[in-house]
Design a protein around this motif. Structure first.
Motif, short mmCIF file in Angstrom:
data_model
loop_
_atom_site.label_atom_id
_atom_site.label_comp_id
_atom_site.label_asym_id
_atom_site.label_seq_id
_atom_site.Cartn_x
_atom_site.Cartn_y
_atom_site.Cartn_z
N ARG A 180 0.83 -0.95 0.13
CA ARG A 180 -0.15 0.50 0.07
C ARG A 180 0.99 1.07 0.15
O ARG A 180 1.52 1.65 0.99
CB ARG A 180 -0.86 -0.24 1.53
CG ARG A 180 -1.88 1.42 1.17
CD ARG A 180 -2.91 1.15 2.57
NE ARG A 180 -3.91 1.91 2.08
CZ ARG A 180 -4.86 2.68 2.99
NH1 ARG A 180 -4.48 2.29 4.15
NH2 ARG A 180 -6.04 3.40 3.00
N ARG A 235 1.10 5.15 0.35
CA ARG A 235 0.74 6.61 0.60
C ARG A 235 0.22 7.47 0.51
O ARG A 235 1.74 7.73 -1.35
CB ARG A 235 0.76 6.47 2.35
CG ARG A 235 1.89 7.21 2.77
CD ARG A 235 2.44 7.83 3.85
NE ARG A 235 4.08 8.37 3.88
CZ ARG A 235 4.23 9.45 3.84
NH1 ARG A 235 3.67 10.18 3.07
NH2 ARG A 235 5.22 9.13 4.55
N PRO A 236 -0.42 8.45 0.26
CA PRO A 236 -0.23 9.83 -0.33
C PRO A 236 0.92 10.60 0.28
O PRO A 236 1.36 10.32 1.13
CB PRO A 236 -1.75 10.76 -0.31
CG PRO A 236 -2.35 9.78 0.19
CD PRO A 236 -1.76 9.23 1.28
N ALA A 294 8.58 0.89 6.85
CA ALA A 294 8.88 1.90 7.71
C ALA A 294 8.59 2.73 8.55
O ALA A 294 7.40 2.70 8.37
CB ALA A 294 10.63 2.90 6.59
N GLY A 321 6.03 5.92 9.63
CA GLY A 321 5.69 6.71 8.69
C GLY A 321 5.30 6.85 7.87
O GLY A 321 4.15 7.75 6.58
N THR A 368 -0.30 2.61 10.54
CA THR A 368 -0.90 2.20 11.72
C THR A 368 -2.49 3.48 10.64
O THR A 368 -4.00 2.21 11.53
CB THR A 368 -0.46 3.50 13.56
OG1 THR A 368 0.71 3.10 13.48
CG2 THR A 368 -1.61 3.65 14.04
N PHE A 369 -2.24 3.68 9.79
CA PHE A 369 -3.28 4.48 9.30
C PHE A 369 -4.06 3.18 9.24
O PHE A 369 -5.32 3.27 8.83
CB PHE A 369 -2.52 5.13 7.76
CG PHE A 369 -3.65 5.85 7.86
CD1 PHE A 369 -4.71 7.19 7.81
CD2 PHE A 369 -5.05 5.10 6.09
CE1 PHE A 369 -5.63 7.52 7.60
CE2 PHE A 369 -5.69 5.79 5.95
CZ PHE A 369 -6.16 6.70 6.10
N ASN A 412 7.26 10.89 12.03
CA ASN A 412 6.13 11.13 12.01
C ASN A 412 5.90 11.53 13.79
O ASN A 412 6.70 11.29 14.91
CB ASN A 412 5.75 9.00 12.29
CG ASN A 412 4.21 8.87 12.19
OD1 ASN A 412 3.93 10.08 12.48
ND2 ASN A 412 3.91 7.85 12.42
N SER A 455 4.14 4.80 16.19
CA SER A 455 4.58 3.39 17.41
C SER A 455 5.29 3.59 17.99
O SER A 455 6.13 3.08 16.81
CB SER A 455 3.47 2.66 16.45
OG SER A 455 1.89 3.44 15.73
N GLY A 484 7.32 0.95 12.79
CA GLY A 484 8.24 1.10 11.75
C GLY A 484 9.98 1.22 12.38
O GLY A 484 10.19 1.22 13.23
N1 LIG Z 1 -3.42 5.99 2.74
C1 LIG Z 1 -2.90 7.28 3.97
N2 LIG Z 1 -4.25 7.85 3.35
C2 LIG Z 1 -3.89 8.88 3.91
N3 LIG Z 1 -3.33 9.67 5.23
C3 LIG Z 1 -1.99 8.24 5.16
C4 LIG Z 1 -2.19 7.03 4.73
N4 LIG Z 1 -1.24 6.51 5.40
C5 LIG Z 1 -0.76 7.41 6.00
N5 LIG Z 1 -1.32 8.18 6.46
C6 LIG Z 1 -0.95 9.66 7.34
O1 LIG Z 1 0.50 9.50 7.64
C7 LIG Z 1 1.11 9.51 8.73
C8 LIG Z 1 1.50 8.22 9.24
O2 LIG Z 1 1.06 7.97 9.59
P1 LIG Z 1 1.30 6.58 10.42
O3 LIG Z 1 1.63 6.70 11.65
O4 LIG Z 1 -0.06 5.39 10.15
O5 LIG Z 1 2.19 5.44 10.26
P2 LIG Z 1 3.48 4.33 10.52
O6 LIG Z 1 3.74 3.70 9.25
O7 LIG Z 1 2.02 3.71 11.75
O8 LIG Z 1 4.39 4.91 11.53
P3 LIG Z 1 5.53 4.52 12.89
O9 LIG Z 1 6.07 2.61 12.79
O10 LIG Z 1 6.03 5.76 12.99
O11 LIG Z 1 4.01 4.06 13.57
C9 LIG Z 1 -0.79 9.78 9.15
O12 LIG Z 1 -0.53 11.29 9.49
C10 LIG Z 1 -1.41 9.14 8.44
O13 LIG Z 1 -2.19 9.45 8.57
#
Ligand SMILES: Nc1ncnc2c1ncn2[C@@H]1O[C@H](COP(=O)(O)OP(=O)(O)OP(=O)(O)O)[C@@H](O)[C@H]1O
Length: 749
Positions: A198, A200-201, A285, A287, A291-292, A393, A397, A431
Motif C-alpha cells: 500500500r 500512502r499519499p 518504515a 511514517g 497504523t493508518f 512521524n 508507534s 516502523g
Molecule cells: N493511505 C493514507 N491516506 C492518508 N493518510 C495516510 C495514509 N497512510 C498514512 N497516512 C498518514 O501518514 C501519517 C503517518 O502514518 P502512520 O502513523 O500510520 O505511520 P506508521 O507507519 O504507523 O508510522 P510508525 O511506524 O512511526 O508508527 C499519518 O498522519 C497518517 O494519517
C-alpha cells in the motif's frame, strides 16, 4: 551498532542487486527483450502518457519501425520471457546513446500499441473475489494492462519481481519472472503468505521538501520502483534504475480503507469463521502508514475495525440462535517486553503450548458481544499504547501492537450442527527507522534500536523460512516468537507492506519491497479447521428439534437450579427453627420466669405436636406470635364458651369448627404458665381426641403454614390456600425429597 550494520547489509544486498542490472553494451547483440515489458518500463518511467521525443524521426513509417524493432530488439516468444534488463552503453558516446534510446523507445512504443490492440485483455479477472467492491484496474500507465493478459507468459514462476535498469537501448537477458497470471496467483496463494503493498499519499512535509514520486502502483498488482531524477528527463534516462515487483495486490495512495480491507483481510475473517487461525500484519518504515492501515481514523476506520464489524455481522447471520463467543485481547511488544494493553501492569511471559501454540500467560481475554464493546476496548488499549513524536512521524508507534480475537460459534453445515473456533490476529508493527550518527542515546533511540532489532529478527525468520532452513530463529525476539504461528504455523497469513511514495524515502521503500517480495515465498502449512460436528445423520427438521430441546433443557436446568437454591434456603431456616423450638420446650425462657411473654420465632408447632403425642389428650400447637406464646388446641364445641369465659385475659385468635363439628379448634395467646396448665391438665375443657382428629387438624395447620408446598401438588392443600386441590394422592411431594428436609418434619401418622 549491530542493528545499524544489519539494516545496512540489507540495503547493500539490494544495492548489489541493482548494480547487477547495469547494462553491458558488449552483450547487445545477444540480448533478448520482451517488447511488451520493455514498453512497460518505458511507460512507467515516462509517466501517464509517453510523449514522443522531440528528436524522433516522424517521417519513418510505422511498419518499418516495427520491422526495425524486430531487427534491433529481437523479440523472443513472450511466453519464454520472464524479465528484461536493459544494459548501459558505457562505451557509446553520449549523442549516439541518446539517439539509440529515443529510437528504441519510439519503435517499441509503436509496436506494443499494435500488440495491445490485438490482445486487449482485462488485467484483473478475479475482482469478484474481492467481495462487494469490484475493483477495477485503472490503468495507471497507458496500456500496460495489455501486457498482463498473456497466460502463457511465465508459467513456472515462483518469484515475480522484475528487475531492470538503465534504458539506453542495450539489453541483456536476465532470468527473472515477469509476472504471475491471475490463475497462477490463485493456485499459488493457497499455501503461501499473501503479500500486499500500500502506497500512502505524499505528505505535506514531503511536498514542501520538493520530494518526487519514486514508486508507482500498476494495475493493482504490480509496483514499479525507480530512482528517477525526473520523469521527462530523457537525458538522464541511462542512469535510471528501477525494479518491478508483483504482489497479491497493490493499493495506490487514493485507495480507500474499505477497498484495502475487502481485498486483503476480508478473506481472513472468512477463514476464522470457517475454523482457521488467521493473521495479518503491516510492515514498513516509520511514517509509511501502518497504523493508518490497521487502525485508521474515526472517519476512515482501518482493517482492525472493519474486520471486527464484519466478524460480528457474519456471526449474527450464521450462528444458530446467536450462540457465539468472542474473546478479545490486545497487547504490545515494547522494548522487548510484552505488555497487556487492556489491563496494563506487569510484563507478560510468552509460553509455547503443545495444543494451543504460542500463549501469552496472564493476558486479559475480555468477552465481547458487540462491535461497540470492541471499540471501547480498542480505544482503551490504544491509550495505553506507547506512541511518541519522532523526526519522521508525529504519532509514531514505539511498539508492535497485537490484537487477537478468538471466536467460537455453532452453525449448520450440510444439515450438521457444527461448532467452529478460530483466532484472528491483527498486528500493527512499529516502523523501522534509520538512526543518524548525530543521534544521542535517548529513550527514542533505544526504542528505535529495539524496534529495528525485532524487525531484523523478523527478516531473518523470513529468510530462513524462504530458504527452507530447519532452524527458524523465532526466539531471537519477542515479536518473532509471537508471530511464530502466523509465519510458520497452520495459519492463513497476509502482510501489507506500507511504503511512502517519496524519493526521499527511497532506501526504506526499496528495503520494504525487497522483504515483502521475499515474504511472498513463505509457505504456510495447510490449515485444518477447528470444527466439531455436534449431531450427525439427522435431518434438518430433527436438528432444529434437537436445538429447541437443548434450549428448553438449558432453561429448565436454570429453573431447577433456582428452585434448589430456594429449597435449600428454606430447609436451613426450618432446621434452625426446629432447634429453637426444641430448646424452648425444654428450657423455660428467662422472659417467661419474669412473667413476660415468650417470643418464639419460626415456630411451626413441633413442640406442641410432641406434647400432643406424649399426652394424647390434647392437640396443642405452639405458634409464633410476636407478643406471647400462642397455643392451638382442640376442645369439644360445647366447652368453648366456658373456656373462653374462664380465661377472659387470653385472646382467642382463631376459632374454627373442627371437621366433625363436635370439636372446635382454638388458638389462644397465653402466658407460659397457662400454657403449661393446658399442656399438663387432662381435665376439661379439653377433650381427648382420637388420633385421626389430631391428624386432620395437624394437616390443616401444617398446610396453612407451608403454603409454598402447593406447587408440588401436595394432597394437603386446602382450598383456602389454593383453588385447585390435586386429585393425585401423592404422599410426599417431590420437592420434599431434598436431603435433610424430612428431618425437621413431623410424622403425619
Ligand atoms: N493511505 C493514507 N491516506 C492518508 N493518510 C495516510 C495514509 N497512510 C498514512 N497516512 C498518514 O501518514 C501519517 C503517518 O502514518 P502512520 O502513523 O500510520 O505511520 P506508521 O507507519 O504507523 O508510522 P510508525 O511506524 O512511526 O508508527 C499519518 O498522519 C497518517 O494519517
Amino acid at each position: 551498532m549491530h542493528v545499524r550494520s544489519g539494516s545496512k547489509s540489507m540495503g547493500r544486498t539490494c544495492r548489489n542487486q541493482m548494480s547487477d542490472m547495469d547494462f553491458d553494451d558488449s552483450n547487445r547483440d545477444s540480448r533478448d527483450l520482451s517488447s511488451t515489458s520493455y514498453f512497460r518500463n518505458l511507460k512507467s518511467l515516462s509517466g501517464e502518457k509517453l510523449q514522443k521525443p522531440p528528436f524522433a524521426r516522424p517521417s519513418e513509417p510505422e511498419n518499418s519501425v516495427a520491422r526495425n524493432t524486430q531487427t534491433v530488439l529481437p523479440t523472443r516468444n513472450i511466453a519464454s520471457h520472464d524479465s528484461i534488463e536493459l544494459l548501459n552503453t558505457r562505451n557509446a558516446s553520449r549523442s549516439v546513446q541518446r539517439r539509440q534510446t529515443v529510437d528504441a523507445m519510439q519503435r517499441v512504443f509503436t509496436m506494443v500499441e499494435e500488440e495491445g490492440e490485438k490482445e486487449n485483455a482485462p488485467c484483473i479477472k478475479d475482482s469478484a473475489s474481492l467481495g462487494e467492491v469490484q475493483l477495477e484496474s485503472p490503468p495507471i500507465i497507458g496500456k500496460s494492462q495489455h501486457l498482463k493478459s498473456s497466460k502463457n507468459r511465465n508459467p513456472d514462476n515462483s518469484r515475480n519481481s522484475i528487475d531492470n535498469a538503465n534504458i539506453s537501448g542495450s539489453f541483456t537477458p536476465k532470468k527473472l519472472r515477469l509476472e504471475e497470471t491471475q490463475d497462477d496467483a490463485k493456485e499459488g496463494s493457497a499455501d503461501r503468505i499473501k503479500v500486499y503493498v500500500r502506497l500512502r499519499p505524499m505528505s505535506r512535509k514531503e511536498k514542501v521538501a520538493g520530494a518526487r514520486c519514486c514508486v508507482r502502483e500498476l494495475n493493482r498488482r504490480e509496483v514499479y520502483l525507480t530512482e528517477m531524477a525526473s520523469e521527462c528527463d530523457y537525458l538522464r534516462l541511462k542512469r535510471l534504475k528501477g525494479r518491478y515487483f508483483v504482489f497479491d495486490g497493490a493499493f495506490p495512495g487514493d485507495a480507500s480503507q474499505k477497498e484495502v480491507y475487502l481485498c486483503s483481510a476480508a478473506q481472513l475473517v472468512e477463514g476464522v469463521l470457517s475454523g482457521q487461525n488467521s493473521s495479518m500484519f503491516c510492515y514498513g518504515a516509520t511514517g509509511a502508514g501502518k497504523t493508518f492501515t490497521m487502525l485508521g481514523t474515526v472517519e476512515e476506520p482501518g482493517v482492525m475495525i472493519l474486520a471486527i464489524k464484519d466478524l460480528f455481522l457474519k456471526l449474527r447471520q450464521r450462528s444458530v440462535d446467536q450462540n457465539y463467543t468472542v474473546l478479545l485481547s490486545y497487547m504490545e511488544v515494547y522494548n522487548e517486553t510484552v505488555r497487556d494493553l487492556i489491563s496494563p501492569g506487569r510484563t507478560l511471559v510468552i509460553r509455547e503450548d503443545m495444543k494451543q501454540g504460542i500463549v501469552v500467560a496472564g493476558l486479559t481475554q475480555s468477552r465481547v458481544s458487540s462491535e461497540d464493546e470492541v471499540m471501547a476496548l480498542l480505544h482503551q488499549g490504544n491509550q495505553n499504547r506507547t506512541t511518541e513524536s519522532t523526526r519522521v512521524n508525529e504519532t509514531s508507534s514505539r511498539s508492535h501492537a497485537i490484537l487477537q480475537v478468538m471466536v467460537e460459534y455453532s452453525s449448520f453445515v450440510d444439515s450438521l450442527l457444527v461448532t467452529r473456533s478460530g483466532k484472528l490476529s491483527l498486528i500493527d508493527l512499529a516502523g523501522s527507522e534509520r538512526a543518524l550518527a548525530t543521534d544521542q542515546r535517548t529513550m527514542r533511540s533505544v526504542e528505535g534500536a529495539n524496534i529495528n532489532r525485532s524487525l531484523l529478527a523478523l527478516s531473518s525468520c523470513i529468510s530462513a523460512l524462504v530458504e527452507g532452513k530447519k532452524h527458524i530463529p523465532f526466539r531471537n525476539s519477542k515479536l518473532t516468537q509471537l508471530l511464530k504461528d502466523s509465519l510458520g504455523g497452520a495459519c492463513q497469513t497476509a502482510m501489507i507492506a506500507n511504503v511512502s511514495p517519496s524519493n526521499l524515502s527511497f532506501g526504506e521503500t526499496q528495503n520494504t519491497l525487497y522483504w515483502a517480495d521475499r515474504a511472498k515465498e513463505i509457505g504456510i502449512k495447510s490449515c485444518m479447521a477447528n470444527e466439531a460436528p455436534q449431531v450427525a445423520g439427522l435431518s434438518n427438521e430433527h436438528l432444529h428439534l434437537v436445538m429447541q430441546l437443548q434450549k428448553e433443557n438449558q432453561q429448565l436446568r436454570v429453573q431447577v437450579a433456582q428452585l434448589q437454591q430456594k429449597v435449600l434456603a428454606l430447609e436451613s431456616k426450618m432446621m434452625a427453627a426446629t432447634l429453637v423450638c426444641e430448646c424452648s420446650s425444654k428450657v423455660t425462657s428467662p422472659l417467661a420466669k419474669s412473667g413476660g411473654r415468650l417470643i418464639q420465632k419460626e415456630n411451626i408447632g413441633s413442640s406442641g405436636i410432641d406434647a400432643v403425642s406424649s399426652d394424647k389428650n390434647l392437640s396443642p400447637c405452639i405458634d409464633d406470635e410476636a407478643d406471647g406464646v400462642s397455643i392451638d388446641f382442640v376442645c369439644t364445641s360445647d366447652k368453648v364458651d366456658s373456656w373462653i369465659t374462664s380465661h377472659p385475659d387470653h385472646v382467642i385468635t382463631d376459632v374454627q369448627p373442627e371437621m366433625k363439628q363436635t370439636n372446635t379448634h382454638l388458638r389462644a395467646s397465653v402466658t407460659p404458665s397457662i400454657k403449661r396448665q393446658i399442656l399438663s391438665s387432662p381435665v376439661a375443657p379439653y377433650q381427648k381426641l382420637s388420633n385421626s382428629c389430631i391428624n386432620s387438624m395437624l394437616k390443616d395447620n401444617f398446610c396453612r403454614k407451608r403454603a409454598f408446598w402447593d406447587m408440588t401438588n401436595s394432597p394437603y392443600t386446602k382450598s383456602s390456600c389454593r383453588n385447585v386441590r390435586s386429585n393425585t394422592q401423592v404422599e410426599t411431594p417431590s420437592m420434599l425429597l431434598q436431603p435433610g428436609f424430612m428431618r425437621g418434619r413431623p410424622s403425619l401418622n
